[in-house]
Scaffold this motif. Structure first.
Motif, PDB file in Angstrom:
ATOM      1  N   ILE A 111      -9.689  78.606  16.827  1.00  0.00           N
ATOM      2  CA  ILE A 111     -10.948  79.796  17.188  1.00  0.00           C
ATOM      3  C   ILE A 111     -12.402  79.069  16.741  1.00  0.00           C
ATOM      4  CG2 ILE A 111     -11.998  81.930  16.435  1.00  0.00           C
ATOM      5  CD1 ILE A 111     -10.421  81.948  18.348  1.00  0.00           C
ATOM      6  N   MET A 112     -12.903  78.921  15.412  1.00  0.00           N
ATOM      7  CA  MET A 112     -13.931  78.246  14.670  1.00  0.00           C
ATOM      8  C   MET A 112     -14.447  76.220  15.284  1.00  0.00           C
ATOM      9  SD  MET A 112     -13.149  79.384  11.055  1.00  0.00           S
ATOM     10  CE  MET A 112     -14.859  78.977  10.113  1.00  0.00           C
ATOM     11  N   GLY A 113     -13.603  75.932  15.385  1.00  0.00           N
ATOM     12  CA  GLY A 113     -14.293  74.889  15.632  1.00  0.00           C
ATOM     13  C   GLY A 113     -14.586  73.778  13.985  1.00  0.00           C
ATOM     14  N   ARG A 114     -15.454  72.469  14.709  1.00  0.00           N
ATOM     15  CA  ARG A 114     -15.678  72.195  13.200  1.00  0.00           C
ATOM     16  C   ARG A 114     -17.085  72.613  13.011  1.00  0.00           C
ATOM     17  NH1 ARG A 114     -11.781  71.212  10.228  1.00  0.00           N
ATOM     18  NH2 ARG A 114     -13.987  69.184   9.505  1.00  0.00           N
ATOM     19  N   PRO A 115     -17.566  72.407  11.966  1.00  0.00           N
ATOM     20  CA  PRO A 115     -19.400  73.308  11.958  1.00  0.00           C
ATOM     21  C   PRO A 115     -20.287  72.141  12.688  1.00  0.00           C
ATOM     22  CG  PRO A 115     -18.138  73.061   9.828  1.00  0.00           C
ATOM     23  CD  PRO A 115     -16.747  72.258  10.334  1.00  0.00           C
ATOM     24  N   LYS A 116     -20.818  72.340  12.995  1.00  0.00           N
ATOM     25  CA  LYS A 116     -22.572  71.556  13.335  1.00  0.00           C
ATOM     26  C   LYS A 116     -23.124  71.348  12.111  1.00  0.00           C
ATOM     27  CE  LYS A 116     -21.624  72.947  17.533  1.00  0.00           C
ATOM     28  NZ  LYS A 116     -22.586  73.734  19.159  1.00  0.00           N
ATOM     29  N   GLY A 117     -23.152  69.777  11.632  1.00  0.00           N
ATOM     30  CA  GLY A 117     -24.009  69.621  10.585  1.00  0.00           C
ATOM     31  C   GLY A 117     -24.046  69.879   9.081  1.00  0.00           C
ATOM     32  N   ASP A 118     -24.675  69.438   8.514  1.00  0.00           N
ATOM     33  CA  ASP A 118     -24.580  70.161   7.083  1.00  0.00           C
ATOM     34  C   ASP A 118     -23.989  72.006   7.152  1.00  0.00           C
ATOM     35  OD1 ASP A 118     -24.211  69.659   4.005  1.00  0.00           O
ATOM     36  OD2 ASP A 118     -26.507  69.408   3.743  1.00  0.00           O
ATOM     37  N   ALA A 119     -23.076  71.783   6.324  1.00  0.00           N
ATOM     38  CA  ALA A 119     -22.539  73.517   5.955  1.00  0.00           C
ATOM     39  C   ALA A 119     -22.401  73.840   4.548  1.00  0.00           C
ATOM     40  CB  ALA A 119     -21.705  73.303   6.788  1.00  0.00           C
ATOM     41  N   THR A 120     -23.884  72.938   4.069  1.00  0.00           N
ATOM     42  CA  THR A 120     -22.959  73.367   1.755  1.00  0.00           C
ATOM     43  C   THR A 120     -25.010  74.090   2.057  1.00  0.00           C
ATOM     44  OG1 THR A 120     -23.476  70.430   1.692  1.00  0.00           O
ATOM     45  CG2 THR A 120     -24.386  72.285  -0.005  1.00  0.00           C
ATOM     46  N   LEU A 121     -23.355  75.253   0.542  1.00  0.00           N
ATOM     47  CA  LEU A 121     -24.838  76.657   1.014  1.00  0.00           C
ATOM     48  C   LEU A 121     -25.563  76.136  -0.450  1.00  0.00           C
ATOM     49  CD1 LEU A 121     -25.742  79.425   1.153  1.00  0.00           C
ATOM     50  CD2 LEU A 121     -23.744  80.084   0.188  1.00  0.00           C
ATOM     51  N   THR A 122     -26.511  76.251  -0.682  1.00  0.00           N
ATOM     52  CA  THR A 122     -27.351  76.003  -1.807  1.00  0.00           C
ATOM     53  C   THR A 122     -28.055  77.197  -2.821  1.00  0.00           C
ATOM     54  OG1 THR A 122     -27.524  73.799  -1.946  1.00  0.00           O
ATOM     55  CG2 THR A 122     -28.695  74.844  -3.630  1.00  0.00           C
ATOM     56  N   VAL A 123     -27.350  78.367  -3.981  1.00  0.00           N
ATOM     57  CA  VAL A 123     -28.516  79.307  -4.658  1.00  0.00           C
ATOM     58  C   VAL A 123     -28.966  78.531  -5.391  1.00  0.00           C
ATOM     59  CG1 VAL A 123     -28.601  81.066  -5.680  1.00  0.00           C
ATOM     60  CG2 VAL A 123     -26.640  81.011  -3.515  1.00  0.00           C
ATOM     61  N   ALA A 124     -30.432  78.551  -5.854  1.00  0.00           N
ATOM     62  CA  ALA A 124     -30.976  78.229  -6.770  1.00  0.00           C
ATOM     63  C   ALA A 124     -31.932  79.019  -6.719  1.00  0.00           C
ATOM     64  CB  ALA A 124     -32.011  76.971  -5.981  1.00  0.00           C
ATOM     65  N   GLY A 125     -31.393  79.233  -8.837  1.00  0.00           N
ATOM     66  CA  GLY A 125     -33.297  80.409  -9.918  1.00  0.00           C
ATOM     67  C   GLY A 125     -32.471  81.807  -8.580  1.00  0.00           C
ATOM     68  N   MET A 126     -31.699  81.759  -8.414  1.00  0.00           N
ATOM     69  CA  MET A 126     -32.041  83.246  -7.600  1.00  0.00           C
ATOM     70  C   MET A 126     -31.749  84.658  -8.619  1.00  0.00           C
ATOM     71  SD  MET A 126     -32.196  84.161  -4.553  1.00  0.00           S
ATOM     72  CE  MET A 126     -31.083  83.851  -3.033  1.00  0.00           C
ATOM     73  N   SER A 127     -32.938  85.246  -7.922  1.00  0.00           N
ATOM     74  CA  SER A 127     -32.889  86.779  -9.248  1.00  0.00           C
ATOM     75  C   SER A 127     -33.298  87.778  -8.586  1.00  0.00           C
ATOM     76  CB  SER A 127     -34.560  86.327 -10.220  1.00  0.00           C
ATOM     77  OG  SER A 127     -33.516  85.653 -11.369  1.00  0.00           O
ATOM     78  N   LYS A 128     -32.971  88.781  -8.639  1.00  0.00           N
ATOM     79  CA  LYS A 128     -33.520  90.170  -8.480  1.00  0.00           C
ATOM     80  C   LYS A 128     -33.759  91.674  -9.166  1.00  0.00           C
ATOM     81  CE  LYS A 128     -33.900  93.011  -4.865  1.00  0.00           C
ATOM     82  NZ  LYS A 128     -35.547  93.034  -3.996  1.00  0.00           N
TER      83      LYS A 128
END
Length: 864
Positions: A339-356
């Motif tokens: 169903i999903m196939g292979r991800p295209k390209g870089d699929a890295t999720l980077t969260v940097a200094g997130m504040s709310k």
């Protein structure tokens, strides 16, 4: 199911149109009769347009008469200048005028939305006729009469003209049907059911709402043209403001959101208005009674009667909608990857200094993490630690105060919820967000269509490209449902399937769009053992397919079974990160879940080293047996047994989301769905009584969140608590007030100040004091220490110990295990809605036993 509904709708539309076509045989074919019937058809056309805006898109539009009037005047003015125009040309003019006026109205009005959108459009319905009386081009009070134009010739007259109107109505109903079952219609339904859901699927809310207005303008413009052509006259009296209300009432009675609704309700309302004879002066009263009755008895309109009849028939047969499908099927090896196939390209999720920050509350503070493709990254933490807020920041639901989230180097945060979807992020929610009135398959198709390229006009007109796209979408939806083990439910309404299946529908919807990163927010909550096993297989399958997973889950056994990396949040900050084994052994994690640094300063000299008094327990004042409760079809707690004696504090412990609050609410009578079991107060059964009756019997609940009236003074808030016993003498009320002030001296000084000016700790004192004004025998407190400084927590518990000495029975939910064990007499632990452990707080191994349960590192056994 869907085919049956379409057939039913078609039958109702066909029956209504046949009745309209034959109406002249009943009411006569005189000029007056045909004119009246033609007017009714015109208004039915307007109702079809209103149904698109309100029924399909859920937008509160109260000014359809204004758009109808503007279009009608446009038709009359142009036709007066060019009398050779026929009905077709007038319809084109009316539609163009309706489109232009709808844009002029919608562009600013949609910026407000909700109640204010309704008021804005209702004001428009009031202004247009008033303005027309002052415009010379509109004929002022006299209006425009085409009959006065000697060059005007109407080639279609009499019964033939009326049949043309019925034909136009049939055409616009077909248009409405095509809209409802197109890409655009599915977006409108998703938007109506939940704007949060729609945005999470990649639906642009403002643009889609504007689409709804433009689509509704088509039947409204046709209605205006046919009205002017058939009546040969238009004036401010032709579209009085009350007309919009009557059209709204017709749609409510006929059933908003159904193709046949405007015709069914319109025939009832406007047929009565035109042919009520001597009851004309009572029209408003009669219609008002009918509208109120429908709203109370069948809030979804007349179609609800058919739904209830079908349900009653199924009950008589002893069958249910989903009984034939039963449990969730096992996952086929490799199905997720196909169903999903292979991800295209870089699929890295980077969260940097997130504040709310929300005002002064810092929900997320400088959080950084990296979720890799092909890996499962878990977010865990106690209640209020900022986990869901972080997910909302990554998925664009919230704009960050600081920091960024990137997927494959592309910034996805801070630009709304559509951008993350376009870049390959899919998510689920704590509470399943589905279009409950649509089929399971349709809930997936609407998501798939947001990532598949196809022109809306191709789908709307059923062109070959649109048909091919739809076939691909539902084939992909079916494959995703099969891959998640719920293919047998594809044709059933999402609101009629079990809660566990609803959660898996959300997961299947996420898979169906071939995401690069999947965000799962408490997907295991409320699942059965078999559903849990399927869910774990799906999560592992997503990672095996090469996509990344970020999961929030309070069931730590699930987390430690599947996660490659775990990040622990506490009060918005990262306190630990690493493998499951590393996080499990970290002291900071144990402190976050169990509490640390509990002060024993509050009255320790008086209460002894354990913080407990010495009252001897008697017979239970509160007995709870086999308590079952939930929300709608969601079972939250099952089989809870509790006993609380006078002069005893019982601590209810457990992770967030396991059912602690639901347990207290159910005991207090606030049951919202599934419910059962016995609640006995002082020997009397009160479990099935209303909350106010239970409170009057001697049970007081202090809910989480300090739910007090912030605009009232402290004393007025306290007085509210005494109303449960009816009128009291001034002396009695004053005695109770003084008793509360003795317990909380800080409130005496603030008695005349608004509660909004108090600190958080003082507001909590008001909430507890309000409950004590009823002088209960049992006091239930839900998270009374949440957000309070340790010193204030000690002050609250000191008051609870004084109440205990007065033989009050107390149940308290507190996230801090150490603080609870220090102050309570006994504890119970709830896990997944069930009581899994109980014991004496004095037990030497109590903290260790609770720790093993809450951190998911031991078998859960009940011990008293």
């Amino acid at each position: 199911m869907q085919l049956r509904e379409r057939l039913n709708s078609g039958v109702m539309v066909g029956a209504g149109l046949i009745a309209l076509a034959l109406a002249p045989l009943l009411f006569g074919t005189s000029v007056q009769s045909i004119s009246t019937l033609s007017y009714v058809v015109s208004i039915l056309l307007v109702a079809v347009g209103l149904n698109i805006v309100m029924g399909f898109a859920g937008q509160l539009f109260l000014g359809p008469g204004a758009i109808f009037a503007i279009s009608g005047y446009a038709c009359a003015i142009v036709t007066n200048q060019v009398p050779s125009l026929g009905l077709g040309e007038m319809c084109l003019i009316g539609v163009v005028a309706a489109l232009i006026s709808s844009v002029i109205v919608a562009v600013p009005a949609l910026r407000v939305g909700g109640f204010y959108l309704g008021m804005t459009t209702l004001y428009l319905a009031l202004v247009v006729p008033a303005l027309a009386t002052h415009l010379e081009i509109a004929g002022q009070d006299s209006g425009i009469s085409l009959l006065a134009n000697l060059d005007w010739v109407r080639p279609i007259n009499g019964y033939n003209l009326y049949l043309c109107g019925v034909g136009l109505l049939l055409l616009m109903l077909l248009f409405s049907f095509l809209v409802l079952h197109s890409r655009v219609g599915r977006r409108l339904i998703a938007l109506r059911d939940s704007e949060i859901l729609a945005s999470a699927l990649g639906v642009r809310g403002y643009t889609t709402k504007l689409y709804a207005y433009l689509l509704a303008a088509v039947p409204t413009g046709v209605a205006a043209a046919y009205y002017v052509y058939s009546q040969q006259f238009i004036s401010p009296g032709s579209f009085a403001p009350i007309l919009s209300i009557y059209i709204l009432a017709a749609c409510v009675i006929g059933g908003f959101g159904t193709v046949a609704g405007p015709v069914t309700g319109g025939v009832i309302v406007f047929g009565f208005m035109q042919y009520s004879g001597g009851l004309n002066q009572y029209q408003g009263i009669v219609l008002g009674i009918v509208l109120v009755s429908v709203s109370l008895l069948i809030p979804n309109g007349l179609p609800e009667l058919a739904v209830r009849a079908r349900a009653a028939f199924q009950r008589r047969r002893g069958t249910s909608v989903v009984a034939a499908h039963g449990a969730v099927a096992a996952i086929e090896s490799g199905a997720i990857a196909r169903i999903m196939g292979r991800p295209k390209g870089d699929a890295t999720l980077t969260v940097a200094g997130m504040s709310k920050s929300f005002g002064a509350v810092k929900a997320v503070r400088d959080v950084s993490l990296t979720a890799l493709p092909g890996q499962i990254h878990a977010l865990i933490g106690a209640n209020g630690s900022g986990k869901t807020t972080l997910l909302n920041l990554i998925s664009g639901m919230y704009a960050p105060t600081a920091g960024t989230a990137t997927l494959g180097g592309a910034v996805v945060s801070g630009h709304g919820a559509v951008r993350p979807v376009r870049h390959g992020i899919a998510r689920t929610f704590q509470t399943p967000k589905l279009s409950l009135g649509r089929t399971v398959r349709d809930n997936l198709v609407v998501a798939i269509e947001q990532v598949d390229k196809c022109r809306d006009i191709s789908s709307l007109l059923r062109l070959p490209g649109g048909r091919r796209n739809y076939r691909r979408a539902f084939e992909r939806a079916d494959a995703a449902l099969e891959a998640c083990g719920i293919g047998g439910y594809r044709h059933h309404l999402a609101g009629e399937v079990p809660h566990g299946v609803q959660r898996l529908i959300e997961v299947a919807r996420a898979l169906a769009v071939s995401p690069q990163m999947v965000l799962l927010d408490e997907p295991a909550a409320g699942l059965s053992a078999s559903e849990m096993a399927v869910l774990k297989d799906i999560i592992v399958g997503i990672a095996d397919a090469g996509a990344g997973v970020v999961i929030i889950e309070h069931n730590l056994n699930v987390v430690f079974d599947v996660a490659h990396q775990v990040t622990v949040l506490h009060q918005g900050e990262v306190i630990a990160s690493g493998t499951s084994a590393h996080v499990r052994s970290a002291a900071a994690v144990s402190d976050a879940y169990l509490g640390a640094g509990v002060s024993a300063a509050a009255g320790e000299a008086e209460l002894g080293p354990t913080g407990r008094g010495g009252a001897e327990p008697g017979d239970p004042v509160l007995q709870v047996r086999d308590l079952t409760a939930g929300y709608g079809k969601l079972p939250v707690v099952t089989g809870i047994d509790l006993d609380v004696r006078p002069g005893e504090i019982l601590a209810v412990l457990g992770r967030n989301g396991v059912g602690k609050t639901t347990t207290l609410h159910a005991i207090g009578g606030m049951r919202h769905g599934m419910n059962g079991g016995s609640v006995r107060l002082a020997g009397q059964e009160v479990g099935q009584q209303r909350p106010d009756r239970i409170a009057a019997a001697g049970l007081a609940l202090v809910p989480e969140g300090r739910r007090i009236a912030l605009t009232l003074t402290v004393e007025d808030n306290l007085r509210l608590g005494a109303f449960v016993h009816g009128r009291q003498s001034q002396a009695e009320t004053q005695r109770r007030l003084e008793s509360v002030y003795d317990l909380f001296p800080a409130l005496r000084e603030k008695r005349n100040e608004p509660a909004s000016r108090l600190s958080g700790g003082q507001q909590q004192m008001v909430a507890v004091g309000q409950a004590l004004m009823a002088e209960p025998s049992v006091l239930l407190l839900d998270e009374p220490m949440a957000g309070l400084a340790p010193k204030l927590c000690d002050e609250i518990y000191a008051v609870l110990h004084l109440l205990k000495e007065r033989s009050m029975a107390i149940i308290v939910v507190d996230q801090s295990v150490d603080r609870s064990l220090h102050n309570a007499d006994r504890y119970v632990v709830i896990e997944d809605g069930k009581e899994v452990a109980a014991g004496d707080c004095r037990g030497a191994d109590s903290r260790d036993r609770i720790s093993r349960i809450l951190l998911g590192s031991a078998e859960q056994t009940v011990s008293v």
